[in-house]
Design an enzyme around this catalytic site. Structure first.
Site, mmCIF file in Angstrom:
data_model
loop_
_atom_site.group_PDB
_atom_site.id
_atom_site.type_symbol
_atom_site.label_atom_id
_atom_site.label_comp_id
_atom_site.label_asym_id
_atom_site.label_seq_id
_atom_site.Cartn_x
_atom_site.Cartn_y
_atom_site.Cartn_z
ATOM 1 N N HIS A 237 0.859 -1.196 0.000
ATOM 2 C CA HIS A 237 0.000 0.000 0.000
ATOM 3 C C HIS A 237 0.888 1.237 0.000
ATOM 4 O O HIS A 237 1.867 1.293 0.737
ATOM 5 C CB HIS A 237 -0.882 -0.028 1.251
ATOM 6 N N CYS A 275 -3.836 2.537 -4.500
ATOM 7 C CA CYS A 275 -4.763 3.370 -3.723
ATOM 8 C C CYS A 275 -4.805 4.749 -4.362
ATOM 9 O O CYS A 275 -3.862 5.534 -4.258
ATOM 10 C CB CYS A 275 -4.297 3.457 -2.267
ATOM 11 N N HIS A 356 -12.749 4.371 2.126
ATOM 12 C CA HIS A 356 -13.334 5.431 2.969
ATOM 13 C C HIS A 356 -14.677 5.883 2.402
ATOM 14 O O HIS A 356 -15.049 5.535 1.295
ATOM 15 C CB HIS A 356 -12.409 6.651 3.104
ATOM 16 N N TYR A 372 -14.671 4.802 7.829
ATOM 17 C CA TYR A 372 -15.287 3.502 7.533
ATOM 18 C C TYR A 372 -16.763 3.426 7.949
ATOM 19 O O TYR A 372 -17.207 2.487 8.598
ATOM 20 C CB TYR A 372 -14.439 2.373 8.128
HETATM 21 C C1 DNO Z 1 -6.685 3.608 5.422
HETATM 22 C C2 DNO Z 1 -5.974 2.539 4.785
HETATM 23 C C3 DNO Z 1 -4.652 2.204 5.450
HETATM 24 C C4 DNO Z 1 -4.166 0.905 4.882
HETATM 25 C C5 DNO Z 1 -2.864 0.419 5.382
HETATM 26 C C6 DNO Z 1 -2.378 -0.688 4.505
HETATM 27 O O1 DNO Z 1 -7.834 3.634 5.374
HETATM 28 O O2 DNO Z 1 -5.923 2.660 3.435
HETATM 29 O O3 DNO Z 1 -4.849 2.055 6.788
HETATM 30 O O4 DNO Z 1 -5.064 -0.075 5.222
HETATM 31 O O5 DNO Z 1 -1.960 1.423 5.411
HETATM 32 O O6 DNO Z 1 -1.353 -1.385 5.126
#
Ligand code: DNO
Length: 397
Positions: A237, A275, A356, A372
């Protein structure tokens, strides 16, 4: 027509106020979860993994991706005990594979996971969003953390703006800022104290971006061959935000970083979590073009949109709005799927989650993890699903 993306929702486990039934009603078929109760670095036993898997499956869903198996700080800082933590990491991967779970997300951000200064930023319509406000982070860094070095990193104007911002806060708001910035790993309610955080920063004293990259390379070269043997695909990520904060280096922020880490250990098990929210916080990341070039390595998609502001701040916008062109992004994703389908790959249905969501409507009645909410994410998923189907049918039917 080739298959659609696999629609998933993050679930923080049985204590998550957003239930599996809600996830199913949102239309997702997959769940993204992790054993958040096991401290970072410890082995995930098959018993614990199966326990979680059975709960997910009893709700008619599939545990599609683990997010995340966290990388212990000893590995990121190349401390003497990193071998032990690497072995434990590999054991967790083998146990996951034994239980049939073969997609694992992780990140390589020093100390803190994602960082926001405001977790209740009100939009004009009253919805609540997450925000990274650059002057607020500077205020924290300069005047609350009082980090040595911060003064040389922020220009005079930035220091003044940060001071003005700090002076505009009352005591509770200051406390809230500290809590927001010091929130630890996702899925936990742990918040570091400023002293604990200073202790962590101490360990990064001699670690610049080059050294952190070397430590990431060591991790990849140690873990990936074992993941490949176990049939596990790893997907890193990106940094969030994708630039250094509080003097800590960042090495997974832009295209050249991604190319570098892929080349450090070429393997189908060395892949990416793309992402769009994290990478999209930098104006110089051309997201659709990055998907065109790196698409083959993408194992997992987080679809989200941020609205960038000129001073490095950003807030989380509606999924189809904000500074990134979600239509162009989805088009690149669909093209990648087509290439996979044409070449007979078995991973056309790339898992994606609406990353999100705003707090909307009934969401205010629940104490969900920041970002979330149920309704906000349901809305995001519905929009993204429509966008995907529209593009697919236009391009290929
Ligand atoms: C936030 C997420 C991060 C992600 C971690 C992956 O919402 O995108 O917390 O889960 O960084 O390791």
């Amino acid at each position: 027509m080739f298959s659609n993306l696999e629609e998933t929702f993050r679930w923080y486990g049985p204590s998550d106020p957003v239930t599996l039934q809600a996830i199913s009603q949102a239309g997702a078929t997959g769940v993204v979860t992790a054993l958040h109760h096991i401290p970072s670095g410890e082995v995930w036993s098959t018993e614990e993994i199966l326990k979680r898997k059975n709960i997910v499956e009893a709700a008619g869903l599939r545990w599609s991706v683990v997010e995340s198996v966290n990388v212990h700080e000893s590995i990121k800082t190349a401390s003497p005990d990193r071998e032990k933590y690497a072995e434990q990491y590999i054991e967790s991967l083998r146990n996951l594979a034994k239980c049939g779970i073969k997609l694992v997300c992780y990140n390589f951000m020093p100390v803190l996971d994602w960082t926001r200064t405001d977790i209740d930023f009100r939009l004009a319509n009253g919805a609540s969003a997450l925000r990274f406000h650059a002057p607020a982070l500077a205020a924290f860094d300069l005047y609350l953390l009082e980090r040595e070095g911060a003064y040389t990193e922020f220009g005079k104007q930035q220091q003044e703006t940060a001071k003005e911002y700090l002076d505009s806060l009352d005591a509770d708001q200051k406390k809230q800022l500290v809590t927001n910035v010091m929130a630890g790993l996702p899925g936990t309610k742990d918040v570091l104290t400023i002293d604990q955080f200073r202790g962590h920063l101490e360990k990064y004293k001699g670690i610049d971006a080059d050294q952190l990259k070397k430590n990431l390379t060591w991790f990849l070269q140690t873990i990936i061959p074992e993941a490949e043997n176990a049939g596990v695909k790893m997907c890193i990520h990106p940094d969030d935000p994708p630039f250094p904060i509080m003097g800590l280096p960042r090495v997974v922020s832009k295209e050249e970083d991604l190319v570098g880490l892929l080349n450090a250990c070429p393997s189908p098990s060395n892949g990416l979590t793309f992402c769009t929210g994290s990478l999209g916080a930098r104006g110089d990341n051309d997201l659709p073009a990055m998907i065109d070039r790196l698409g083959t390595h993408i194992h997992f998609l987080h679809l989200r949109n941020v609205k960038r502001e000129p001073d490095g701040s950003f807030y989380e916008d509606n999924h189809l709005e904000g500074s990134s062109d979600m239509y162009a992004i989805m088009k690149s994703v669909v093209r990648e799927q087509k290439r996979r389908a044409d070449s007979g790959r078995d991973d056309v249905a790339i898992p994606m989650r609406p990353d999100h969501g705003h707090k909307l409507l009934d969401d205010f009645n629940y104490d969900t993890f920041p970002g979330y909410s149920a309704t906000g994410r349901l809305k995001g998923l519905a929009e993204l699903r429509g966008l995907e189907l529209g593009i697919k049918n236009t391009l290929y039917q």
